[in-house]
Design an enzyme around this catalytic site. Structure first.
Site, PDB file in Angstrom:
ATOM      1  CB  SER A 191      20.856  49.588 -30.726  1.00  0.00           C
ATOM      2  OG  SER A 191      20.669  49.085 -29.423  1.00  0.00           O
ATOM      3  CG  ASP A 223      23.617  46.762 -29.564  1.00  0.00           C
ATOM      4  OD1 ASP A 223      23.079  47.316 -30.537  1.00  0.00           O
ATOM      5  OD2 ASP A 223      23.938  47.359 -28.533  1.00  0.00           O
TER       6      ASP A 223
END
Length: 300
Positions: free
Chosen positions: A60, A188
């Site tokens: 991320s 993510d």
């Protein structure tokens, strides 16, 4: 771009200690949205110590920071760049405008709502141009994680299209559309692997892992809204994953900057995040000194 299920390093793959040589370092940058701005302090501290990692991994926001460092940017350059954009609302607005859908059909293709934001467009609008298009052009080997939504597992990128990999790793559910790649739906990377230090096992003598996930903080002045609850639940889940991973193996250095009272989307609070996490620089330097001392003792 190559994508693969992660493989664990074997015990025989651990580096052998040699007398008289300096230890090598690898760094794992964790996910946490705006809380990951604290990673900049880590990069600055490593620069000041003269440490150049032999390998980097990131999830991320950690994938974004890792890409900057792997591209050869110094901590100061990343700090200045982040401040020049996130410190000015007008600049953020201008770049968000550039990242708008190219057509009405594109805007509604994923449904109208919070998920209308195209993370690939946003990554291209916000990342510095010094970051190359492919992994192969990086100065330091980089591994980026994403989560394969329907396969229910981690996917790792280490070659090919760097921007697509970083976009997939940063595709926070309920904020960004997932990234489609080779028939996969990717979201993510922090969901499957919040701090991907395990990807670097056996690649360096000293492994540094930075956890910026944080945890929900009770605020007596206000009740959490729906988005706070979603993100807070994700934090609890990710901390459980990290705790389980630490039972299986620990990096030589694991640091957790004081980031819990910041929200994942608090990017406009860049100066506050940086000011309130500055202590991580001295903490890292002390931890590196202790780790090097242990290394030299073991190698003697």
């Amino acid at each position: 771009m190559e994508a693969s299920v992660p493989e664990r390093a074997t015990e025989s793959g651990a580096p052998q200690l040699e007398k008289g040589r300096d230890p090598t370092f690898a760094v794992a940058f964790g996910g946490g949205g705006a809380r990951g701005l604290a990673h900049i302090h880590v990069i600055e501290a490593l620069d000041e110590l003269g440490i150049r990692p032999v390998a980097i991994s990131g999830s991320s926001i950690g994938a974004i920071m890792g890409a900057g460092m792997a591209a050869g940017m110094s901590g100061k350059e990343i700090h200045d760049y982040a401040h020049s954009i996130l410190g000015r609302r007008s600049e953020v607005a201008a770049r968000m405008w550039r990242a708008r859908p190219g057509s009405f059909s594109e805007m509604v293709s994923g449904g109208v709502g919070l998920t209308q934001f195209n993370v690939e467009r946003i990554i291209h609008a916000f990342l510095p141009t010094v970051i190359p298009e492919t992994f192969e052009e990086l100065q330091i080997p980089l591994q980026v994680t994403a989560t394969d939504f329907f396969a229910h597992r981690e996917t790792i990128f280490d070659s090919g299209d760097l921007y697509k990999a970083v976009a997939a790793s940063a595709a926070i559910p309920a904020v960004f559309r997932p990234v489609r790649h080779e028939g996969r739906i990717l979201v993510d990377g922090g969901i499957a692997n919040p701090v991907p230090f395990d990807l670097l096992e056996g690649k360096a003598d000293i492994l540094i892992a930075i956890d910026v996930v944080g945890s929900p903080v009770h605020d007596r002045r206000a009740k959490p809204n729906s988005l706070d609850l979603v993100f807070g639940a994700s934090q609890i889940m990710m901390q459980s994953i990290i705790a389980l991973k630490l039972q299986q193996g620990r990096p030589q250095i694991l640091l957790r900057p004081p980031v819990s009272h910041f929200r994942a989307l608090d990017f406009l609070k860049v100066d506050r995040v940086m000011a309130e996490t500055a202590s991580i620089k001295d903490e890292l330097k002390q931890a590196v000194g202790a780790a090097v001392e242990r290394f030299e003792k073991d190698a003697a």
